[in-house]
Design an enzyme around this catalytic site. Structure first.
Site, PDB file in Angstrom:
ATOM      1  N   ASP A 228       0.861  -1.166   0.000  1.00  0.00           N
ATOM      2  CA  ASP A 228       0.000   0.000   0.000  1.00  0.00           C
ATOM      3  C   ASP A 228       0.907   1.228   0.000  1.00  0.00           C
ATOM      4  OD1 ASP A 228      -2.357   1.669   0.531  1.00  0.00           O
ATOM      5  OD2 ASP A 228      -1.554   1.814   2.565  1.00  0.00           O
TER       6      ASP A 228
ATOM      7  N   ASP B 179      -0.121   5.127   0.980  1.00  0.00           N
ATOM      8  CA  ASP B 179      -0.315   6.063   2.085  1.00  0.00           C
ATOM      9  C   ASP B 179      -0.358   5.327   3.422  1.00  0.00           C
ATOM     10  OD1 ASP B 179      -0.601   8.135   0.216  1.00  0.00           O
ATOM     11  OD2 ASP B 179      -2.740   7.762   0.019  1.00  0.00           O
TER      12      ASP B 179
ATOM     13  N   ASP C  82      -1.628  -0.691   6.044  1.00  0.00           N
ATOM     14  CA  ASP C  82      -1.858  -0.137   7.380  1.00  0.00           C
ATOM     15  C   ASP C  82      -3.325  -0.024   7.758  1.00  0.00           C
ATOM     16  OD1 ASP C  82      -2.133   2.046   5.440  1.00  0.00           O
ATOM     17  OD2 ASP C  82      -2.294   3.350   7.202  1.00  0.00           O
TER      18      ASP C  82
END
Length: 220
Positions: free
Chosen positions: A8, A10, A169
């Protein structure tokens, strides 16, 4: 032995909340609404620009379709023009990526951020030669947690989903990993909590990027 690592963007590779908040608040200002604090965008982001804009408008009680369209256009324009605002790799990420490359692994980025902003952010922060595939949200592929993008990445890399570690995250990332048949690793330096990651299927949680290279040789 895993053959590829999918990341991922961001909250996993890059700290980007300042640029995300700047674009979101530009969209709010267009419609006369007050700005949201930067930390609030940790929960508004993660599922694509359209969802982020819908969330910040609904916070103001605004569900008018024409307002949504204007706000989305402003958000996309602003994030494209300010993609690198306050953006920085998390400490230890460049070193972890270098170690993965030295081990011969393929590297990819899979983000719900618009494709052009994703590519620009990676190019500015890491250059052209680190990642084998960089993919942001674009038609006709469905955004995460649908598995369309990670599966397209597998096809491009010539690997199977079971040969991939997926790092993210958010709960959306862990759902994406499960839907694609990848091993989902939740990172604790990003925008969401360990509880969210575990509830959505994280196979492992890690607290520091230095842990990443050692995971690729484990028997999952």
């Amino acid at each position: 032995m895993k053959k590829a690592c999918v990341f991922d963007l961001d909250g996993t590779l890059l700290y980007t909340l300042e640029s995300i908040a700047f674009a979101g608040n530009a969209a709010l200002a267009l419609l006369g609404y007050p700005p949201e604090p930067e930390e609030a965008y940790a929960y508004y982001c993660g599922e694509g620009a359209d969802v982020l804009v819908r969330r910040i408008l609904e916070k103001n009680g605004d569900t008018e379709p024409s307002h949504f369209e204007k706000a989305v256009a402003m958000h996309r324009k602003t994030i494209h023009e300010n993609a690198s605002l306050g953006v920085r790799p998390y400490a230890g990420i460049p070193e972890a990526l270098k170690a993965l490359k030295a081990k011969g692994l393929k590297l990819a980025v899979c983000s719900n951020k618009p494709d052009n902003a994703t590519r620009e952010g990676i190019r500015e922060m890491f250059g052209e030669d680190v990642f084998d595939v960089v993919m942001g949200q674009k038609d006709p592929l469905k955004r995460k947690p649908w598995p369309d993008m990670p599966l397209a990445i597998c096809d491009t890399l010539g690997v199977t989903p079971s040969e991939c570690l997926y790092f993210g995250d958010t709960g959306t990332d862990m759902q994406t990993a499960r839907a694609a048949g990848m091993t989902g690793i939740g990172v604790l330096w990003g925008y969401r909590t360990k509880e969210e990651l575990m509830e959505n299927g994280a196979v492992r949680l890690i607290a520091d990027p230095s842990e990443i290279p050692g995971l690729t040789g484990e028997d999952w």
